[in-house]
Design a protein around this motif. Structure first.
Motif, short mmCIF file in Angstrom:
data_model
loop_
_atom_site.label_atom_id
_atom_site.label_comp_id
_atom_site.label_asym_id
_atom_site.label_seq_id
_atom_site.Cartn_x
_atom_site.Cartn_y
_atom_site.Cartn_z
N THR A 151 0.81 -1.23 0.00
CA THR A 151 0.00 0.00 0.00
C THR A 151 0.84 1.27 0.00
OG1 THR A 151 -1.49 -1.24 1.45
CG2 THR A 151 -1.95 1.11 1.15
N ASP A 152 1.96 1.25 0.81
CA ASP A 152 2.75 2.47 0.97
C ASP A 152 3.85 2.62 -0.08
OD1 ASP A 152 3.57 0.17 2.35
OD2 ASP A 152 4.60 1.24 3.93
N TYR A 153 3.99 1.67 -0.99
CA TYR A 153 4.98 1.81 -2.06
C TYR A 153 4.33 1.63 -3.43
CZ TYR A 153 8.55 2.50 1.38
OH TYR A 153 9.28 3.05 2.40
N CYS A 154 4.23 0.40 -3.88
CA CYS A 154 3.83 0.22 -5.28
C CYS A 154 2.36 0.54 -5.53
CB CYS A 154 4.21 -1.16 -5.77
SG CYS A 154 6.02 -1.32 -5.86
N VAL A 155 1.49 0.25 -4.55
CA VAL A 155 0.07 0.59 -4.74
C VAL A 155 -0.08 2.11 -4.77
CG1 VAL A 155 -2.22 0.46 -3.68
CG2 VAL A 155 -0.74 -1.57 -3.72
N ARG A 156 0.57 2.76 -3.82
CA ARG A 156 0.51 4.23 -3.70
C ARG A 156 0.98 4.92 -4.98
NH1 ARG A 156 5.25 6.80 -0.28
NH2 ARG A 156 4.97 9.04 -0.63
N PHE A 157 2.19 4.56 -5.44
CA PHE A 157 2.73 5.25 -6.61
C PHE A 157 1.93 4.91 -7.87
CE2 PHE A 157 6.19 5.97 -3.67
CZ PHE A 157 6.60 7.25 -4.01
N SER A 158 1.39 3.71 -7.94
CA SER A 158 0.58 3.35 -9.11
C SER A 158 -0.72 4.15 -9.13
CB SER A 158 0.27 1.85 -9.10
OG SER A 158 1.46 1.09 -9.21
N ALA A 159 -1.36 4.30 -7.98
CA ALA A 159 -2.62 5.04 -7.92
C ALA A 159 -2.40 6.53 -8.23
CB ALA A 159 -3.27 4.87 -6.55
N LEU A 160 -1.31 7.09 -7.66
CA LEU A 160 -1.03 8.52 -7.93
C LEU A 160 -0.73 8.74 -9.41
CD1 LEU A 160 1.17 9.33 -4.79
CD2 LEU A 160 -1.23 10.01 -5.17
N ASP A 161 0.03 7.82 -10.00
CA ASP A 161 0.32 7.94 -11.44
C ASP A 161 -0.93 7.74 -12.28
OD1 ASP A 161 2.96 8.67 -11.31
OD2 ASP A 161 3.76 6.69 -11.80
N ALA A 162 -1.82 6.85 -11.86
CA ALA A 162 -3.04 6.62 -12.63
C ALA A 162 -3.85 7.92 -12.73
CB ALA A 162 -3.87 5.51 -12.01
N VAL A 163 -3.97 8.63 -11.60
CA VAL A 163 -4.71 9.90 -11.60
C VAL A 163 -4.03 10.90 -12.54
CG1 VAL A 163 -5.30 11.91 -10.17
CG2 VAL A 163 -5.67 9.59 -9.29
N SER A 178 -5.42 -4.50 -0.01
CA SER A 178 -4.05 -4.01 -0.02
C SER A 178 -3.45 -4.15 1.39
CB SER A 178 -4.02 -2.54 -0.44
OG SER A 178 -4.64 -2.39 -1.72
N ARG A 179 -2.16 -4.37 1.46
CA ARG A 179 -1.42 -4.42 2.73
C ARG A 179 -0.12 -3.66 2.53
NH1 ARG A 179 -5.59 -6.41 3.65
NH2 ARG A 179 -6.14 -8.22 4.96
N GLY A 180 0.38 -3.03 3.65
CA GLY A 180 1.56 -2.19 3.53
C GLY A 180 2.74 -2.66 4.36
N ILE A 181 3.87 -2.02 4.13
CA ILE A 181 5.12 -2.37 4.80
C ILE A 181 5.19 -1.70 6.17
CG2 ILE A 181 7.65 -2.08 4.68
CD1 ILE A 181 7.41 -2.45 1.60
N ASP A 182 4.86 -0.40 6.25
CA ASP A 182 5.01 0.37 7.49
C ASP A 182 3.64 0.97 7.85
OD1 ASP A 182 6.27 2.12 9.51
OD2 ASP A 182 5.80 3.69 8.06
N PRO A 183 3.12 0.68 9.06
CA PRO A 183 1.76 1.15 9.41
C PRO A 183 1.58 2.67 9.29
CG PRO A 183 2.55 -0.44 11.03
CD PRO A 183 3.70 -0.17 10.11
N ASP A 184 2.58 3.46 9.73
CA ASP A 184 2.47 4.92 9.59
C ASP A 184 2.48 5.30 8.12
OD1 ASP A 184 2.45 5.23 12.33
OD2 ASP A 184 4.63 5.53 12.45
N GLY A 185 3.31 4.61 7.37
CA GLY A 185 3.41 4.86 5.93
C GLY A 185 2.09 4.56 5.22
N VAL A 186 1.40 3.52 5.69
CA VAL A 186 0.13 3.15 5.07
C VAL A 186 -0.90 4.26 5.28
CG1 VAL A 186 -1.83 1.56 5.24
CG2 VAL A 186 0.51 0.66 5.17
N HIS A 187 -0.96 4.75 6.52
CA HIS A 187 -1.92 5.81 6.84
C HIS A 187 -1.66 7.04 5.98
CE1 HIS A 187 -4.78 7.96 9.32
NE2 HIS A 187 -3.93 8.98 9.29
N ALA A 188 -0.38 7.45 5.92
CA ALA A 188 -0.02 8.63 5.13
C ALA A 188 -0.31 8.40 3.65
CB ALA A 188 1.46 8.97 5.33
#
Ligand code: VGL
Ligand code: ZN
Length: 209
Positions: A151-163, A178-188
């Motif tokens: 969620t905090d890496y590849c999902v995030r950057f893919s969604a931002l690029d899609a927009v 989706s699941r993330g690497i770092d809980p704070d990172g996921v929230h952000a």
């Protein structure tokens, strides 16, 4: 409306037992399978992190560095990862429980050793495109649902690029897929995606609609 589902990096490497495991990463597999079989998508595509063994994002390529250190790659800050998703290894294969039969197209990424590629659409330096934008435009996609790892890496950057790269396409994050690497990172990451115009939805809502 042409609805597409984009499954990000549901690979052994990001699941428990893999080289860069995400907590609960394997739990997204049944969500992906249910959505693929729901009949709600016209097109299903998947991305696959696909690194050469000497990829520059690996801590092993930086003398003295440890995994998760912040280092540098081609002059830019780079989180240094454990070796993961090396081309042709079991770590790079899709999770064995993922039903591949409905996937029309697999977009490999991360093949250039000199740059990382979190997004399924382009490298982190934004120089080289993967080809996925062209593929989705050619299919006439008007709505894109994204889920997977991490969620905090590849999902995030893919969604931002899609927009950014698919203007006019409605982009949604399937949060429970989706699941993330770092809980704070996921929230952000979720707040960042929301601010960029990504709708955050649950697979249950999609399946019930
Ligand atoms: C990913 C770190 C390194 C991901 C890929 O799929 O989120 N994260 N390579
Ligand atoms: Zn990677």
């Amino acid at each position: 409306m042409t609805r597409a589902l984009l499954l990000i990096d549901i690979q052994n490497g990001f699941c428990p037992g893999g080289n860069l495991p995400v907590a609960g990463g394997d739990q997204v597999v049944p969500v992906a399978n249910a959505l693929m079989h729901s009949g709600r998508y016209d097109l299903i595509v998947a991305s696959q992190d696909w690194h050469p063994a000497n990829h520059g994002s690996f801590a092993s390529q930086h003398p003295g560095a440890k995994p998760f250190d912040l280092g540098e790659l081609s002059g830019k800050p780079q989180v240094l990862w454990p070796d993961h998703c090396v081309q042709g290894t079991p770590d790079a294969e899709f999770h064995p429980g993922l039903d591949l039969s409905a996937i029309a197209h697999v977009q490999k990424k991360g093949e250039n050793p000199a740059v990382d590629s979190y997004s399924a659409f382009r490298d982190n330096d934004r120089a080289a495109l993967t080809g996925l934008v062209g593929y989705l435009k050619n299919k006439g996609v008007t709505a894109l649902d994204i889920m997977g790892l991490a969620t905090d890496y590849c999902v995030r950057f893919s969604a931002l690029d899609a927009v950014d790269m698919l203007p006019g396409v409605q982009v949604r994050l399937i949060e429970d897929g989706s699941r993330g690497i770092d809980p704070d990172g996921v929230h952000a990451a979720i707040e960042e995606m929301r601010s960029a115009g990504v709708a955050v939805v649950s697979s249950k809502d999609i399946l019930a609609a």
